[in-house]
Design an enzyme around this catalytic site. Structure first.
Site, PDB file in Angstrom:
ATOM      1  N   GLU A 226       3.138  -6.913   3.280  1.00  0.00           N
ATOM      2  CA  GLU A 226       4.322  -6.198   3.751  1.00  0.00           C
ATOM      3  C   GLU A 226       5.480  -7.061   3.888  1.00  0.00           C
ATOM      4  O   GLU A 226       5.632  -7.742   4.688  1.00  0.00           O
ATOM      5  CB  GLU A 226       3.883  -5.383   4.971  1.00  0.00           C
ATOM      6  CG  GLU A 226       4.883  -4.103   5.150  1.00  0.00           C
ATOM      7  CD  GLU A 226       6.143  -4.503   6.148  1.00  0.00           C
ATOM      8  OE1 GLU A 226       7.310  -5.070   5.530  1.00  0.00           O
ATOM      9  OE2 GLU A 226       5.835  -4.645   7.305  1.00  0.00           O
ATOM     10  N   CYS A 260      12.143  -4.602   9.268  1.00  0.00           N
ATOM     11  CA  CYS A 260      11.886  -4.401   7.752  1.00  0.00           C
ATOM     12  C   CYS A 260      12.322  -2.953   7.240  1.00  0.00           C
ATOM     13  O   CYS A 260      12.918  -2.895   6.235  1.00  0.00           O
ATOM     14  CB  CYS A 260      10.572  -4.845   7.330  1.00  0.00           C
ATOM     15  SG  CYS A 260       9.902  -6.425   7.625  1.00  0.00           S
TER      16      CYS A 260
END
Length: 450
Positions: A226, A260
């Site tokens: 990720e 993020c």
């Protein structure tokens, strides 16, 4: 090697840690524990994870304080992070027995089914921005599935990592089920290469992800990544502008922009640009950056001085390339006040770095089609948010957005019930949802004939 936890609010060293000289012994301990853990009934695994949830809830005030001291997020945000971890633990305990059971298949055989079975030790390389959430959203379902976890956390949050390991012991887990490795990146290859490590997962930068993926490929280990994001936040002409502006600001500036899935690119059609700009400008100017323990602070400092300097440098670079400062943020040490930039489509397209701080970029689009095109002009593909009051058309447009998660009239967020991950330079594989159980399991087929 000595690692230091430094309070970004004042630069004071709050804890020091010596590197694990015996990290290889921890791997062996994990291996011995796995031999027992994989044969532990699901009821016992659930009981221990529920114990962990109770401890997280009961001690959230002290745990949140430690997070705020170590990486600078507000106490309110840190508390919410711990609460989210407890909720996620309870969620997985509710679905574990059903999701980890046998799946029968009707075919040619007398009897056929498959099961998700644990494989061994999973190495987790995790970031500092959500010290508990990033680690536990992976660890909880992975451990419930019967694997054991070795956490290599970011060095600036080793205090939180050390506490997290103690919480598992307090919850009743034996020592080798969840272990914290206090090591530098130079030790990663030897850990990945170990026979007991069956998979690796990383949340972090593209550089770190590429490096770990290379090692995983070299040693034939499963990997889940990720990575960064440059999430578009698309505002169409028929959007509820007040709501869109509220969530644009919340998404971009929470946790000092160190998220993020933050709304990093605000793409607004010309027809509502001025209205949207006025509303977000008003809301941004009300934000208070400051002491994370001050209840009036909306966000605290970024986590490290080098990160603050990098963000400042990125802003200056974009301005030199033609971006216009609509709100001029300033830096004092690790503390950055909000910046709002207007940039062209070409500049947005050519800037391939992730802006990981309190900086919003607004880009205009002539119409819906161009807004979708701009949204997809990125190497990343983590999340995307679109705003329109036409739900049918909005849902159709979501299919055109290239991302791992797409949201209509909502900011992008991770939730235990839904798979989470990206495409392209944002990584591969999934966490959360039922995939949280499965990514590091052996999908084992059973065929029985008379």
């Amino acid at each position: 090697m000595t690692f230091k936890s430094i309070n970004p609010a004042n630069g004071e060293v709050i804890a020091s840690f010596e590197e694990d000289a015996d990290y290889a012994l921890k791997i062996r301990l994990g291996e011995k524990s796995f031999d027992r853990w994989k044969n532990t009934g699901i009821e016992e695994r659930i009981k221990l994870i529920l114990n962990l949830a109770v401890i997280l809830e009961a001690r959230k005030a002290e745990l949140a304080k430690e997070i705020s001291l170590e990486m600078g997020k507000t106490l309110k945000s840190a508390t919410a992070e711990i609460e989210k971890c407890a909720i996620t633990a309870k969620y997985y305990c509710q679905i574990a027995e059903e999701q980890l059971g046998s799946i029968e298949v009707s075919n040619y055989a007398h009897k056929a089914y498959y099961k998700y079975e644990p494989q061994g030790g999973i190495l987790a390389v995790m970031p500092w921005n959500f010290p508990y959430w990033q680690a536990l959203r992976f660890a909880i379902p992975t451990i419930l599935a019967g694997n054991v976890v070795l956490l290599k956390h970011a060095p600036n949050v080793f205090m939180s990592a050390t506490t997290l390991e103690k919480l598992f012991i307090e919850a009743g887990f034996e020592n080798g089920i969840f272990q914290n490795l206090l090591v530098g990146i130079d030790k990663i290859e030897s850990i990945v290469a170990d026979r007991f490590i069956k998979g690796v997962t990383l949340t972090g930068s593209n550089l770190a992800g590429s490096s770990l993926a290379s090692l995983a490929g070299k040693y034939l280990k499963k990997s889940v990544l990720e990575l960064g994001g440059s999430d578009p936040f698309v505002v169409l002409a028929d959007a509820n502008i007040e709501s869109a502006a509220t969530f644009a600001v919340k998404s971009r500036f929470q946790n000092a922009g160190q998220t993020c899935i933050a709304a990093k690119r605000w793409i607004v059609v010309d027809e509502v640009y001025e209205e949207f700009l006025n509303k977000v400008s008003e809301k941004i100017n009300k934000l208070k950056a400051g002491d994370p323990f001050n209840t009036e602070s909306d966000f605290g400092p970024v986590a490290r001085l080098d990160l603050a300097e990098k963000i400042e440098g990125q802003i200056n670079f974009l301005v030199k390339k033609g971006a216009k400062k609509l709100i001029n943020g300033v830096r004092k040490g690790c503390l950055l006040t909000p910046t709002l930039l207007n940039m062209s489509r070409d500049l947005s397209h050519s800037f391939t770095e992730e802006l990981f701080g309190p900086v919003a970029c607004i880009i205009t689009a002539k119409n819906t089609d161009e807004a979708i095109e701009i949204a997809n002009e990125t190497n990343f593909g983590l999340g995307a948010s679109l705003w329109s009051q036409n739900l049918e058309e909005g849902e159709h447009l979501l299919q055109k957005l290239n991302a791992g998660s797409v949201y209509l009239n909502s900011m992008v967020k991770s939730d235990a019930s839904m798979p989470f991950g990206g495409i392209n330079q944002s990584g591969y594989g999934r966490e959360l949802g039922v995939y949280g159980f499965y990514e590091f399991c052996n999908v084992k087929s059973y065929i029985i004939e008379k």
